[in-house]
Write a protein that holds these residues in place. Structure first.
Motif, mmCIF file in Angstrom:
data_model
loop_
_atom_site.group_PDB
_atom_site.id
_atom_site.type_symbol
_atom_site.label_atom_id
_atom_site.label_comp_id
_atom_site.label_asym_id
_atom_site.label_seq_id
_atom_site.Cartn_x
_atom_site.Cartn_y
_atom_site.Cartn_z
ATOM 1 N N ILE A 106 14.169 13.450 -10.082
ATOM 2 C CA ILE A 106 13.392 12.386 -10.730
ATOM 3 C C ILE A 106 13.099 11.249 -9.751
ATOM 4 N N VAL A 107 13.997 11.029 -8.793
ATOM 5 C CA VAL A 107 13.759 10.003 -7.769
ATOM 6 C C VAL A 107 12.596 10.441 -6.883
ATOM 7 N N ALA A 108 12.600 11.716 -6.489
ATOM 8 C CA ALA A 108 11.500 12.239 -5.669
ATOM 9 C C ALA A 108 10.179 12.113 -6.418
ATOM 10 N N GLN A 109 10.188 12.439 -7.723
ATOM 11 C CA GLN A 109 8.957 12.358 -8.511
ATOM 12 C C GLN A 109 8.472 10.907 -8.624
ATOM 13 N N ALA A 110 9.422 9.982 -8.824
ATOM 14 C CA ALA A 110 9.054 8.569 -8.981
ATOM 15 C C ALA A 110 8.489 8.015 -7.669
ATOM 16 N N ARG A 111 9.092 8.431 -6.550
ATOM 17 C CA ARG A 111 8.559 7.953 -5.263
ATOM 18 C C ARG A 111 7.170 8.539 -5.027
ATOM 19 N N LYS A 112 7.023 9.827 -5.366
ATOM 20 C CA LYS A 112 5.729 10.468 -5.147
ATOM 21 C C LYS A 112 4.637 9.780 -5.977
ATOM 22 N N ALA A 113 5.036 9.255 -7.141
ATOM 23 C CA ALA A 113 4.084 8.548 -8.001
ATOM 24 C C ALA A 113 3.834 7.129 -7.511
ATOM 25 N N GLY A 114 4.472 6.729 -6.414
ATOM 26 C CA GLY A 114 4.157 5.441 -5.804
ATOM 27 C C GLY A 114 5.197 4.351 -5.953
ATOM 28 N N SER A 115 6.202 4.559 -6.803
ATOM 29 C CA SER A 115 7.177 3.481 -7.000
ATOM 30 C C SER A 115 8.074 3.335 -5.771
ATOM 31 N N THR A 116 8.622 2.157 -5.592
ATOM 32 C CA THR A 116 9.427 1.831 -4.421
ATOM 33 C C THR A 116 10.879 1.655 -4.828
ATOM 34 N N TYR A 131 9.914 19.919 -1.680
ATOM 35 C CA TYR A 131 8.481 20.231 -1.670
ATOM 36 C C TYR A 131 7.672 19.039 -1.189
ATOM 37 N N SER A 132 8.135 17.848 -1.557
ATOM 38 C CA SER A 132 7.376 16.645 -1.233
ATOM 39 C C SER A 132 7.611 16.200 0.214
ATOM 40 N N THR A 133 8.829 16.410 0.723
ATOM 41 C CA THR A 133 9.144 15.864 2.050
ATOM 42 C C THR A 133 9.201 16.915 3.167
ATOM 43 N N HIS A 134 9.439 18.191 2.828
ATOM 44 C CA HIS A 134 9.565 19.228 3.852
ATOM 45 C C HIS A 134 8.773 20.488 3.511
ATOM 46 N N ARG A 137 19.515 13.690 0.313
ATOM 47 C CA ARG A 137 18.315 14.170 -0.407
ATOM 48 C C ARG A 137 18.097 13.277 -1.634
ATOM 49 N N ASP A 138 16.924 13.410 -2.232
ATOM 50 C CA ASP A 138 16.623 12.681 -3.461
ATOM 51 C C ASP A 138 16.881 13.564 -4.674
ATOM 52 N N ALA A 139 17.446 12.978 -5.724
ATOM 53 C CA ALA A 139 17.446 13.646 -7.025
ATOM 54 C C ALA A 139 15.996 13.924 -7.417
#
Lengths: 443, 443
Positions: free
Chosen positions: A116-126, B316-319, A112-114
């Motif tokens: 803040i990692v999930a938030q950063a990815r959702k905001a578009g960062s790679t 929430y973002s992935t599932h 799973r993502d931490a």
């Protein structure tokens, strides 16, 4: 520049010096180029990957690399599209292992993502890869080297995060600070390090060391970059408008009780800067270190070690032989700390924090050194957190501002500390100071 | 008792009622028998396993069972040897999956123990299995049923932990409370639930929902049991000496702003108990609910939801399609909470907490209902946390004391709340009250 050559057993046979990196690559400049159609998000990520390819064999900022970064960049949407991110290897990531630089976590997939990692990815960062950490973000170094001189430590514990940004391999890096693990490596590597107010960025999904102290923060090229990234990740108004005008800040100079331990040349540069700031019209007052603050400095270590022995209870109990001697001894000692010592340390911290708050009635922010000197030579130690501990303990926003250097070209950091939850104002002052340091050097 | 029979599709075709359980088995009585040589630790664990075998097909307190419990018991040493432990399925365990009652975590192996699990094992206790939780310890119920009547909810979110102790299947259970997730199920199941001061038991290795509120706590048969377990797990002096003498406590009666929502029969029993306490010589004063506390009650929900949306950012973002509608809607709504609302809620909580602290100048502890009534009928809801929220928000130690029952034999809980970090004194008062409730009922 001639690179150091490796012998067959991997030992450097020639002293490596400064590798030819591009230096930090500004996140905002990158976004500007993307918005202007000069660069696609995918090309931006390809740039990070080619710099990783070119430099990271020497710098060793990454502990693992994503194989899907280029593909991910084509799927990205959001304000950070095209931004390449390095994530300290104590944050969970669903697609890469989280190894905490410990053999106990070798190949560990959290699945799973931490947060803040999930938030950063959702905001578009790679996600480019996981950046090297000291063992469990404590003191035992990894193999990362300072991009300004490979014979010097990058600092720690967020070693790879600071080095990756310093060499332009990542635009943005995530790190944590428990003692001085963001501000110190940022200072040693010459990049912006932002330790926000405690709790501003979520810690869910990191390998904790000391829950009262662990703080998530960010590395970028400039203060404006970090303010923009923090705005996106928190949904708060933190970014700095290009045309923003600032009143000159009122600054409190903190020459802490450890001041005499700082490098004399560094102290002289700091005093020269203070003189320039006075000339620029900044209102400066001296904040004398009080007994309460010195007590809080010691309380920090008691709190950290007492909590670490609990946070690492499973590792200590089941894999003691796989801990470094440095960490093992610290945890051995921590078993002797009494609950009453811990309670007293927390009470002491609370009182000292209240006393510190009173200073913010007279000044907008505090200014101090980011570390006792430039990066120490060698990779055996990541340097000392003595100039960072109490700010972490008090949960105050702190920013490392790059710009000063030693005669040998090693970065020297200046630290700005603001009132709790005044992250926006503190970032603005840091941004202003970044410009003021440039003017100071042009004098 | 005739057990309900299951048809082929698993639906109960006959109303089940109260299963023939032994009731809660005291941890201290168990240790006494072991110390006297009447019972070996392995036999003690075998007893838990046979009760699980006998009752859990109906009660469904466990989401998974350890296959090594009997073997582990032979290896155990320490003050909790022979104590069988149920661990809420949001705590990491290296040998059993951590599924959080979510399909997203189906079969998820964390590969490590949460800090408190490692400490409990090191102290000699044996992990029997993971106890059922609501989805991510929020509101969507699992399948666990109340051991006092299978047609009633056991409460939640620590549903399985409370039910396992109530049926004597475990001597000790770990749970967490973010709203009312320890005190409420303890009340509904008629066992002791202890939510210590915030931070007393480490949270490292749990699936967090709201980091400011999540609190680790314990379930046992009696207050003396829980005080002993908490002593062992914290290294603090919390246990109650058998011969201890207590001064009569000064108690503040909190009839909160939700008082009118409480079951009238329950309120009557509470008032009758208060009369007995007066007769016993207890100094009792009324604490009126203030506007600040009502505001704090609402602030709790803002803080919880705002943090949950970050804590569950990856899920929430992935599932999103694998979240229950209840949780999905809560997280959808949570996206609309502004950072400024959150900051305001935290400020409100801090002010209300200070105001509450002032009451502790006049009283040693507060007494209130543990829930709005006995366990509600059915398994569609785990009941309401309205009588627990502010105590979690303030981080104050709270204990559910069992003893009162409805005419139908469903347990009714009385709640004692103490000052921050006064866990020992609060446990002593709860122990005294436990005896006083017995005397009250014998009147």
């Amino acid at each position: 520049m001639e690179k150091g050559k490796q012998s067959e057993d991997g030992v450097m046979t020639q002293s490596p010096t400064k590798p030819e990196t591009v230096g930090p690559v500004s996140l905002l400049e990158c976004l500007k180029a993307i918005n202007a159609g000069i660069l696609t998000p995918q090309e931006s990520i390809a740039g990070c990957l080619s710099r990783i390819e070119a430099y990271d064999a020497e710098i060793m900022a990454f502990s693992s690399l994503s194989e899907t970064a280029l593909h991910d960049a084509t799927q990205a949407s959001g304000p950070l599209s095209g931004i390449g991110m390095a994530v300290k290897d104590i944050f969970d990531t669903y697609d890469l292992p989280t190894e905490c630089n410990s053999p106990i976590y070798h190949g560990h997939m959290s699945g799973r993502d931490a947060a803040i990692v999930a938030q950063a990815r959702k905001a578009g960062s790679t996600l480019l890869g996981k950046s090297a950490t000291t063992e469990f973000a404590f003191l035992q170094p990894g193999t990362t080297r300072n991009p300004h001189n490979l014979e010097y430590t990058p600092g720690g514990s967020s070693s790879g995060s600071a080095a990756a940004v310093a060499a332009g391999m990542a635009h943005l890096a995530l790190g944590t600070q428990t003692g001085g693990s963001i501000i110190r490596p940022a200072a040693f590597c010459g990049v912006t390090g932002f330790k926000p107010s405690a709790g501003l960025l979520p810690k869910v999904g990191i390998k904790e060391f000391s829950w009262s102290l662990d703080t998530v923060g960010l590395f970028t090229a400039t203060v404006a970059d970090v303010a923009f990234a923090a705005s996106v990740l928190t949904g708060r108004t933190l970014k700095i408008a290009p045309e923003a005008q600032f009143e000159l800040p009122r600054l409190g100079i903190v020459r802490s009780h450890s001041w005499s331990e700082a490098d004399p040349g560094y102290r002289q540069q700091f005093e020269d800067l203070i003189k320039s700031l006075k000339r620029f019209g900044v209102d400066l007052i001296d904040i004398e270190p009080s007994d309460t603050h010195i007590a809080a400095f010691h309380a920090h270590q008691i709190i950290q070690d007492y909590e670490a022995r609990q946070a690492l209870a499973w590792e200590y109990s089941t894999h003691p032989d796989q801990l470094s001697p440095l960490l093992k001894q610290t945890l051995d000692f921590a078993q002797t700390i009494k609950p009453s010592d811990y309670d007293e340390a927390r009470m002491c911290a609370e009182n000292a924090s209240k006393e510190m708050d009173e200073h913010f009635e007279d000044v907008d922010a505090l200014i101090s050194l980011s570390a006792p000197g430039p990066a120490p030579k060698g990779l055996a130690s990541t340097g000392s957190p003595i100039f960072n501990r109490i700010w972490t303990l008090f949960g105050l926003p702190a920013i490392n501002i790059a710009g000063l250097t030693t005669q040998d070209g090693l970065p020297l950091g200046v630290q700005i500390i603001g009132p709790y939850m005044a992250d926006q104002a503190t970032l603005h002052i840091a941004h202003w100071l970044e410009g003021a340091i440039k003017r100071h050097q042009e004098r």
